[in-house]
Motif scaffolding. Structure first.
Motif, PDB file in Angstrom:
ATOM      1  N   PHE A   1       0.831  -1.273   0.045  1.00  0.00           N
ATOM      2  CA  PHE A   1      -0.091   0.021   0.108  1.00  0.00           C
ATOM      3  C   PHE A   1       0.950   1.363  -0.042  1.00  0.00           C
ATOM      4  N   SER A   2       1.983   1.287   0.671  1.00  0.00           N
ATOM      5  CA  SER A   2       2.845   2.358   0.490  1.00  0.00           C
ATOM      6  C   SER A   2       3.314   2.840  -0.813  1.00  0.00           C
ATOM      7  N   ILE A   3       3.724   1.455  -1.400  1.00  0.00           N
ATOM      8  CA  ILE A   3       4.440   1.875  -2.938  1.00  0.00           C
ATOM      9  C   ILE A   3       3.284   2.062  -3.746  1.00  0.00           C
ATOM     10  N   ALA A   4       1.877   1.461  -3.416  1.00  0.00           N
ATOM     11  CA  ALA A   4       0.748   1.535  -4.333  1.00  0.00           C
ATOM     12  C   ALA A   4       0.497   3.185  -4.402  1.00  0.00           C
ATOM     13  N   CYS A   5       0.507   3.878  -3.194  1.00  0.00           N
ATOM     14  CA  CYS A   5       0.046   5.259  -3.040  1.00  0.00           C
ATOM     15  C   CYS A   5       1.177   6.198  -3.452  1.00  0.00           C
ATOM     16  N   GLN A   6       2.242   5.808  -3.692  1.00  0.00           N
ATOM     17  CA  GLN A   6       3.070   6.630  -4.704  1.00  0.00           C
ATOM     18  C   GLN A   6       2.823   6.860  -5.849  1.00  0.00           C
ATOM     19  N   PRO A   7       2.965   8.381  -6.376  1.00  0.00           N
ATOM     20  CA  PRO A   7       2.488   8.802  -7.584  1.00  0.00           C
ATOM     21  C   PRO A   7       3.354   8.128  -8.677  1.00  0.00           C
ATOM     22  N   THR A   8       2.775   7.824  -9.734  1.00  0.00           N
ATOM     23  CA  THR A   8       3.720   7.295 -10.800  1.00  0.00           C
ATOM     24  C   THR A   8       4.387   8.133 -11.375  1.00  0.00           C
ATOM     25  N   LEU A   9       5.368   7.923 -12.173  1.00  0.00           N
ATOM     26  CA  LEU A   9       6.287   9.024 -12.846  1.00  0.00           C
ATOM     27  C   LEU A   9       5.376   9.792 -14.023  1.00  0.00           C
ATOM     28  N   GLU A  10       4.679   9.376 -14.606  1.00  0.00           N
ATOM     29  CA  GLU A  10       3.570   9.623 -15.532  1.00  0.00           C
ATOM     30  C   GLU A  10       2.699  10.820 -14.814  1.00  0.00           C
ATOM     31  N   GLU A  11       2.383  10.490 -13.594  1.00  0.00           N
ATOM     32  CA  GLU A  11       1.562  11.392 -12.693  1.00  0.00           C
ATOM     33  C   GLU A  11       2.353  12.645 -12.266  1.00  0.00           C
ATOM     34  N   THR A  12       3.807  12.246 -12.085  1.00  0.00           N
ATOM     35  CA  THR A  12       4.618  13.545 -11.763  1.00  0.00           C
ATOM     36  C   THR A  12       4.990  14.210 -12.779  1.00  0.00           C
ATOM     37  N   ASN A  13       5.128  13.637 -14.077  1.00  0.00           N
ATOM     38  CA  ASN A  13       5.400  14.503 -15.147  1.00  0.00           C
ATOM     39  C   ASN A  13       4.123  15.241 -15.490  1.00  0.00           C
ATOM     40  N   SER A  14       3.090  14.750 -15.441  1.00  0.00           N
ATOM     41  CA  SER A  14       1.874  15.553 -15.701  1.00  0.00           C
ATOM     42  C   SER A  14       1.715  16.736 -14.951  1.00  0.00           C
ATOM     43  N   GLN A  15       2.081  16.608 -13.463  1.00  0.00           N
ATOM     44  CA  GLN A  15       2.044  17.594 -12.729  1.00  0.00           C
ATOM     45  C   GLN A  15       3.128  18.703 -13.079  1.00  0.00           C
ATOM     46  N   LEU A  16       4.397  18.279 -13.182  1.00  0.00           N
ATOM     47  CA  LEU A  16       5.253  19.207 -13.720  1.00  0.00           C
ATOM     48  C   LEU A  16       4.866  19.969 -14.858  1.00  0.00           C
ATOM     49  N   ARG A  17       4.230  19.310 -15.812  1.00  0.00           N
ATOM     50  CA  ARG A  17       4.116  20.050 -16.962  1.00  0.00           C
ATOM     51  C   ARG A  17       3.008  20.997 -16.621  1.00  0.00           C
ATOM     52  N   GLU A  18       2.025  20.683 -15.717  1.00  0.00           N
ATOM     53  CA  GLU A  18       0.952  21.708 -15.312  1.00  0.00           C
ATOM     54  C   GLU A  18       1.605  23.022 -14.499  1.00  0.00           C
ATOM     55  N   GLU A  19       2.629  22.646 -13.889  1.00  0.00           N
ATOM     56  CA  GLU A  19       3.364  23.603 -13.163  1.00  0.00           C
ATOM     57  C   GLU A  19       4.089  24.673 -14.061  1.00  0.00           C
ATOM     58  N   VAL A  20       4.723  24.195 -15.318  1.00  0.00           N
ATOM     59  CA  VAL A  20       5.509  24.924 -16.158  1.00  0.00           C
ATOM     60  C   VAL A  20       4.425  25.714 -16.928  1.00  0.00           C
ATOM     61  N   ILE A  21       3.524  25.239 -17.397  1.00  0.00           N
ATOM     62  CA  ILE A  21       2.378  25.889 -18.044  1.00  0.00           C
ATOM     63  C   ILE A  21       1.714  27.149 -17.144  1.00  0.00           C
ATOM     64  N   ALA A  22       1.521  26.542 -15.835  1.00  0.00           N
ATOM     65  CA  ALA A  22       0.955  27.589 -14.893  1.00  0.00           C
ATOM     66  C   ALA A  22       1.868  29.029 -14.791  1.00  0.00           C
ATOM     67  N   VAL A  23       3.019  28.803 -14.605  1.00  0.00           N
ATOM     68  CA  VAL A  23       4.026  29.866 -14.734  1.00  0.00           C
ATOM     69  C   VAL A  23       4.016  30.423 -15.961  1.00  0.00           C
ATOM     70  N   HIS A  24       3.964  29.971 -16.892  1.00  0.00           N
ATOM     71  CA  HIS A  24       3.895  30.529 -18.287  1.00  0.00           C
ATOM     72  C   HIS A  24       2.565  31.445 -18.594  1.00  0.00           C
ATOM     73  N   ASP A  25       1.374  30.773 -17.912  1.00  0.00           N
ATOM     74  CA  ASP A  25       0.287  31.396 -18.046  1.00  0.00           C
ATOM     75  C   ASP A  25      -0.075  32.714 -17.057  1.00  0.00           C
ATOM     76  N   GLU A  26       0.844  32.701 -16.107  1.00  0.00           N
ATOM     77  CA  GLU A  26       0.812  33.705 -15.049  1.00  0.00           C
ATOM     78  C   GLU A  26       1.419  34.924 -15.836  1.00  0.00           C
ATOM     79  N   VAL A  27       2.593  34.934 -16.456  1.00  0.00           N
ATOM     80  CA  VAL A  27       3.123  35.979 -16.975  1.00  0.00           C
ATOM     81  C   VAL A  27       3.086  36.437 -18.488  1.00  0.00           C
ATOM     82  N   MET A  28       2.471  35.358 -19.322  1.00  0.00           N
ATOM     83  CA  MET A  28       2.019  35.867 -20.648  1.00  0.00           C
ATOM     84  C   MET A  28       0.973  37.209 -20.565  1.00  0.00           C
ATOM     85  N   PRO A  29       0.112  37.241 -19.880  1.00  0.00           N
ATOM     86  CA  PRO A  29      -0.824  38.529 -19.696  1.00  0.00           C
ATOM     87  C   PRO A  29       0.181  39.881 -19.504  1.00  0.00           C
TER      88      PRO A  29
END
Length: 140
Positions: A15-43
């Motif tokens: 259960f402790s291993i199963a509850c760890q986010p997968t690398l794909e989930e981590t990458n998805s979150q990282l991509r969202e963070e990158v785009i969020a920073v972009h979206d913050e300054v683009m305006p």
């Protein structure tokens, strides 16, 4: 008793291993963070150009005066340079940013996205600093 303890340990580890986010989930979150920073300054991009135009107009006006305030002209030129550099920095980053992962492994994608988060955060800092300087030098 020993079997029950071993079984509990295995179940807990599962259960402790199963509850760890997968690398794909981590990458998805990282991509969202990158785009969020972009979206913050683009305006803010329009504001950068507006301040740059104001600085250029003030420079032109000052240079036409009989007693030119060279220090003020240089200050405004430096400001216009910083504003333009921050503006260009966003587009340089956007041109090199790869939306698709291509043939990269999840580990390579993670490394790439972490690097992009650092780069786009630097763009954010440069834009924010240039705008703060413009507000001090030119005013709102």
């Amino acid at each position: 008793m020993k079997r029950v303890t071993s079984l509990l340990i295995l179940v807990t580890m599962y259960f402790s291993i199963a509850c760890q986010p997968t690398l794909e989930e981590t990458n998805s979150q990282l991509r969202e963070e990158v785009i969020a920073v972009h979206d913050e300054v683009m305006p803010m991009m329009g504001k950068l150009k507006s301040f740059e135009k104001q600085a250029q107009e003030k420079i032109a006006k000052l240079e036409q005066e009989e007693n030119v305030d060279e220090a003020r002209v240089e200050e405004l030129k430096a400001l216009a340079f910083d504003l333009n550099k921050a503006y260009d920095g966003m587009f340089v980053w956007m041109r090199q940013y790869e939306v698709e992962d291509g043939d990269k492994s999840p580990e390579e994608v993670e490394s790439y996205l972490k690097e992009q988060l650092v780069l786009v955060s630097k763009v954010n800092e440069d834009i924010t600093a240039a705008l703060e300087k413009a507000e001090r030098v030119i005013g709102a």
